[in-house]
Design a protein around this motif. Structure first.
Motif, mmCIF file in Angstrom:
data_model
loop_
_atom_site.group_PDB
_atom_site.id
_atom_site.type_symbol
_atom_site.label_atom_id
_atom_site.label_comp_id
_atom_site.label_asym_id
_atom_site.label_seq_id
_atom_site.Cartn_x
_atom_site.Cartn_y
_atom_site.Cartn_z
ATOM 1 N N LYS A 186 -27.131 9.088 1.676
ATOM 2 C CA LYS A 186 -26.176 8.877 0.591
ATOM 3 C C LYS A 186 -25.893 10.169 -0.168
ATOM 4 C CE LYS A 186 -27.515 4.067 -0.262
ATOM 5 N NZ LYS A 186 -28.217 3.179 -1.202
ATOM 6 N N ARG A 187 -26.931 10.957 -0.379
ATOM 7 C CA ARG A 187 -26.733 12.220 -1.104
ATOM 8 C C ARG A 187 -25.813 13.153 -0.322
ATOM 9 N NH1 ARG A 187 -32.199 14.409 -3.925
ATOM 10 N NH2 ARG A 187 -30.647 15.869 -4.746
ATOM 11 N N GLU A 189 -23.607 12.248 1.994
ATOM 12 C CA GLU A 189 -22.259 11.663 2.019
ATOM 13 C C GLU A 189 -21.532 11.931 0.714
ATOM 14 O OE1 GLU A 189 -22.746 7.804 5.009
ATOM 15 O OE2 GLU A 189 -23.097 7.565 2.863
ATOM 16 N N SER A 190 -22.237 11.817 -0.402
ATOM 17 C CA SER A 190 -21.612 12.074 -1.700
ATOM 18 C C SER A 190 -21.133 13.510 -1.797
ATOM 19 C CB SER A 190 -22.602 11.771 -2.830
ATOM 20 O OG SER A 190 -22.754 10.377 -3.012
ATOM 21 N N SER A 194 -17.685 11.076 -0.686
ATOM 22 C CA SER A 194 -17.947 9.688 -1.030
ATOM 23 C C SER A 194 -19.007 9.128 -0.097
ATOM 24 C CB SER A 194 -16.668 8.849 -0.912
ATOM 25 O OG SER A 194 -16.909 7.519 -1.310
ATOM 26 N N CYS A 195 -19.910 8.335 -0.647
ATOM 27 C CA CYS A 195 -20.853 7.630 0.214
ATOM 28 C C CYS A 195 -20.282 6.243 0.519
ATOM 29 C CB CYS A 195 -22.241 7.527 -0.415
ATOM 30 S SG CYS A 195 -22.353 6.554 -1.927
ATOM 31 N N TYR A 237 -23.278 8.601 -5.169
ATOM 32 C CA TYR A 237 -24.694 8.240 -5.275
ATOM 33 C C TYR A 237 -25.329 9.030 -6.404
ATOM 34 C CZ TYR A 237 -29.640 7.874 -3.960
ATOM 35 O OH TYR A 237 -31.001 7.654 -3.956
ATOM 36 N N GLN A 286 -17.458 7.762 8.512
ATOM 37 C CA GLN A 286 -18.697 7.451 7.803
ATOM 38 C C GLN A 286 -19.015 5.956 7.870
ATOM 39 O OE1 GLN A 286 -17.448 10.502 4.344
ATOM 40 N NE2 GLN A 286 -19.211 9.275 3.807
ATOM 41 N N HIS A 290 -22.316 4.944 9.822
ATOM 42 C CA HIS A 290 -23.419 4.551 8.942
ATOM 43 C C HIS A 290 -23.603 3.037 8.857
ATOM 44 C CE1 HIS A 290 -25.549 5.283 4.794
ATOM 45 N NE2 HIS A 290 -26.270 4.565 5.621
#
Length: 406
Positions: A186-187, A189-190, A194-195, A237, A286, A290
């Motif tokens: 998540k980190r 992706e952020s 965006s996650c 996130y 993503q 994911h």
């Protein structure tokens, strides 16, 4: 040739989902030189903490005390508890907190969490709505951290870190390891923008972006997140916003929980084309990598096992073994590796989960159990047996103890 090709494609798929995608996301984030999403001062926007509680008599007092103790201006925080369908006295306990500003929404009929959220949103007054459950507890500064990214107008939603409390043995340790792994993804992706994954018990979104759901939604949190992203906003996130809870009481309860999530994931796959857009190809990649590839891992595991068995049953010359064709000693070597993995998973089931050895053996057990739950979820989705009403699992004793996760 075909057996070897199918085997290696299956193995490559598994490694891509578990390892390749996180590495690619991290590499992309570092290549772009992006840091954590902006957490500049957002002031204290008005917040509605929306708590969904179905038959939560055991923990609701502790949850409300935790919520009332949060470091957020009381005049800017609305605590709204929806208890639709509860018949164990939960609404009565919530009503006792009315003099402290806690608001109750209740009706005897139970129509599911998404329907309860839809009803409650009509009474939500906060600019930001934070969705929470009754069995998770926020650290004191969580709300302040969670709302900071909303200073950026492009941010439509934010999710925090889910931490598993200590003291629940190898099951809790494995769950804690899994959520640290998810936190890393998540980190990264952020950092890319965006996650695409959220923890439903710590999800914040702009009230204006809420869209009334269709009936029968299983995963309410994922549905809400998809709609925010589908409207062109970002989901970030916030690792400093921490929610703590205990793991499911037993492995069977955990399998049931994950099976429901996977059934909802399959439902979301069919809803996604109407919500997401190819104008944001990075985001689509993503989501697919994911979220939508994860339920396919057990199918790849089954394919790898079947093709390996056939390669062993129909072997070529050992001396002329081919890696690509999975023939000769390569077939036997792959079979030994798979057999070893499943034997370790079985050992993790049979042996006590205490000590270092028990914890190490629990990891393959956890992976096998998680993917078995994905099979159960798929079958439930196909057969229509997985409804949108959650069958509440029993709580562990001592849930209210706010222990720390290391």
């Amino acid at each position: 040739m075909i057996m070897g090709l199918l085997f290696w494609l299956s193995v490559a798929f598994i490694f891509y989902v578990y390892l390749g995608y996180p590495v690619l996301v991290a590499a992309g984030a570092m290549a772009l030189g992006r840091r954590e999403p902006s957490s500049g001062a957002a002031g204290c926007p008005s917040v509605t903490l929306l708590i969904c509680a179905y038959n939560e008599r055991e923990v609701i007092r502790t949850k409300l005390e935790n919520s009332l103790a949060l470091d957020y201006p009381a005049g800017r925080l609305q605590i709204l508890v929806v208890t639709d369908g509860s018949n164990d006295g939960t609404p009565d306990l919530v009503a006792q907190y009315a003099h402290r500003g806690v608001e109750l929404l209740h009706k005897p009929q139970r129509e599911g969490k998404m329907a309860a959220i839809d009803r409650a949103m009509a009474l939500a007054r906060g600019e930001i709505v934070v969705f929470s459950d009754a069995n998770n507890f926020y650290d004191p500064g969580t709300l302040r951290e969670l709302v900071k990214p909303f200073a950026d107008a492009t941010v439509g939603a934010a999710t925090g870190a889910k931490r598993i409390m200590k003291g629940d043995g190898a099951l809790g340790d494995s769950e804690g390891l899994y959520w640290r792994y998810e936190s890393f993804i998540k980190r990264m992706e952020s950092r890319l923008g965006s996650c695409v994954s959220v923890a439903g018990e710590i999800l914040a979104l702009r009230r204006e972006l809420f869209r009334r759901p269709s009936t029968g939604i299983i995963n309410d949190d994922f549905y809400l997140a998809m709609h925010v992203l589908g409207q062109g906003h970002r989901l970030v996130y916030v690792p400093q916003a921490i929610s703590r809870e205990r793991v499911s009481p037993t492995q069977a309860d955990e399998v049931h929980r994950r099976a429901r999530i996977v059934a909802g994931r399959w439902q979301s796959m069919f809803l996604a084309p109407a919500i997401l857009t190819w104008k944001r190809p990075l985001l689509v990649w993503q989501f697919v990598s994911h979220k939508f590839f994860r339920p396919l891992i057990p199918l790849a595991m089954i394919m790898a096992l079947i093709t390996n068995l056939l390669a062993v049953a129909l072997p070529g010359e050992v001396q002329s073994g081919s890696l690509l064709r999975l023939s000769g000693y390569w077939a036997f070597g792959a079979m030994l590796a798979q057999a070893g993995f499943y034997l370790l998973a079985a050992a993790g089931t049979l042996l006590p989960s205490r000590g270092m050895l028990g914890k190490l053996l629990y990891l393959p057990r956890f992976l096998v159990a998680s993917n078995w739950a994905a099979v159960v979820g798929l079958l439930g989705f196909i057969g229509g047996g997985q409804g949108h009403l959650w069958i509440r699992a029993p709580r562990r004793e001592g849930l209210a103890r706010h222990s720390r996760e290391g």
